[in-house]
Design an enzyme around this catalytic site. Structure first.
Site, PDB file in Angstrom:
ATOM      1  N   GLY A  15     -20.223  73.797  46.486  1.00 45.06           N
ATOM      2  CA  GLY A  15     -19.261  73.028  45.706  1.00 45.06           C
ATOM      3  C   GLY A  15     -19.737  72.679  44.311  1.00 45.06           C
ATOM      4  O   GLY A  15     -19.128  71.852  43.633  1.00 45.06           O
ATOM      5  N   LYS A  16     -20.818  73.316  43.850  1.00 43.04           N
ATOM      6  CA  LYS A  16     -21.378  73.026  42.526  1.00 43.04           C
ATOM      7  C   LYS A  16     -20.370  73.265  41.406  1.00 43.04           C
ATOM      8  O   LYS A  16     -20.174  72.412  40.537  1.00 43.04           O
ATOM      9  CB  LYS A  16     -22.615  73.893  42.259  1.00 43.04           C
ATOM     10  N   THR A  18     -17.084  73.652  41.522  1.00 44.40           N
ATOM     11  CA  THR A  18     -15.884  72.811  41.621  1.00 44.40           C
ATOM     12  C   THR A  18     -16.156  71.426  41.044  1.00 44.40           C
ATOM     13  O   THR A  18     -15.356  70.901  40.253  1.00 44.40           O
ATOM     14  CB  THR A  18     -15.437  72.689  43.084  1.00 44.40           C
ATOM     15  N   ASP A  36     -25.187  81.059  36.925  1.00 43.69           N
ATOM     16  CA  ASP A  36     -24.705  82.357  37.410  1.00 43.69           C
ATOM     17  C   ASP A  36     -24.369  83.320  36.271  1.00 43.69           C
ATOM     18  O   ASP A  36     -24.273  84.533  36.491  1.00 43.69           O
ATOM     19  CB  ASP A  36     -23.474  82.171  38.298  1.00 43.69           C
ATOM     20  N   PHE A  39     -27.513  86.115  35.311  1.00 38.68           N
ATOM     21  CA  PHE A  39     -28.144  87.082  36.201  1.00 38.68           C
ATOM     22  C   PHE A  39     -28.488  88.362  35.434  1.00 38.68           C
ATOM     23  O   PHE A  39     -27.735  88.808  34.573  1.00 38.68           O
ATOM     24  CB  PHE A  39     -27.219  87.438  37.365  1.00 38.68           C
ATOM     25  N   ARG A 136     -19.526  81.594  52.474  1.00 35.67           N
ATOM     26  CA  ARG A 136     -20.112  82.770  51.824  1.00 35.67           C
ATOM     27  C   ARG A 136     -19.408  84.044  52.282  1.00 35.67           C
ATOM     28  O   ARG A 136     -19.124  84.944  51.481  1.00 35.67           O
ATOM     29  CB  ARG A 136     -21.604  82.844  52.163  1.00 35.67           C
ATOM     30  N   TYR A 141     -18.257  89.270  46.535  1.00 33.85           N
ATOM     31  CA  TYR A 141     -19.327  89.370  45.544  1.00 33.85           C
ATOM     32  C   TYR A 141     -19.422  90.799  45.024  1.00 33.85           C
ATOM     33  O   TYR A 141     -19.095  91.751  45.739  1.00 33.85           O
ATOM     34  CB  TYR A 141     -20.673  88.968  46.166  1.00 33.85           C
TER      35      TYR A 141
END
Length: 203
Positions: A15-16, A18, A36, A39, A136, A141
């Protein structure tokens, strides 16, 4: 010009992002820098003995570039916001703009010592293993997670990185990621505004 640097860390799918976006929407003169976004290209990310890409480590990230961006914000938040198109060139000084807030979001932000030293407030999102794995598995991804990736790499690396973080980082507020978005936002906003008030009174 006064500044406040807030770190929102935690596990994958905790929830980082959000929470960070919600904070940005509620705190004037704020912006987000997300780990993110830094990368390295998939072709240079190392592979372990099981064939799993080692994304969950600092070597998979351009931390030097991330630090350069954060330091650019620290030098002059107004210029940084204008360069990012988040503030009009015509915007002039006002009481509301006396303090600028940078929200740094990411899964390893507290494990990078030079970055950790910059934080005024630290928040860490956590959720149970079962919830994390389910969230996840529901996300897409690029490249996609191979079979067994969560249990074979993601979760073990989370546990390792958290142990490393807790061995030397202090002042972290751990947040229950199962709480509602509104509950988390209210609690963190209250804490941040208390810190803003303290900074304003101090100066």
């Amino acid at each position: 010009m006064k500044t406040l640097v807030v770190g929102v860390g935690g596990m994958t799918n905790g929830g980082k992002s959000t929470l960070s976006v919600s904070l940005h929407q509620h705190i004037p003169n704020s912006c987000i820098i997300a780990q993110d976004s830094y990368f390295k290209d998939d072709s240079v990310v190392p592979v372990d003995s099981h064939g799993f890409k080692q994304y969950d480590m600092l070597d998979a990230l351009h931390m030097d570039t991330m630090m350069n961006d954060i330091n650019s914000w620290k030098r002059d938040p107004k210029v940084f916001l204008r360069q990012c198109g988040l503030m009009s060139e015509q915007t002039g000084p006002s009481d509301d703009e006396d303090i600028f807030v940078l929200i740094v979001e990411g899964f390893l932000i507290f494990n990078h010592r030079p970055l950790n030293e910059l934080f005024d407030k630290r928040y860490f999102m956590e959720i149970p293993y079962e919830v994390c794995k389910k969230r996840r598995s529901s996300r897409v991804y690029r490249p996609p997670d191979p079979p067994g990736y969560f249990d074979g790499h993601v979760w073990p690396m989370y546990l390792k990185n958290r142990r490393d973080m807790e061995s030397w980082v202090s002042g972290i507020v751990v947040l229950n990621g199962l709480k509602t978005k509104e509950e988390l936002l209210s609690a963190v906003c209250k804490d941040i505004y208390q810190e803003i008030k303290r900074i304003m009174e101090k100066n």
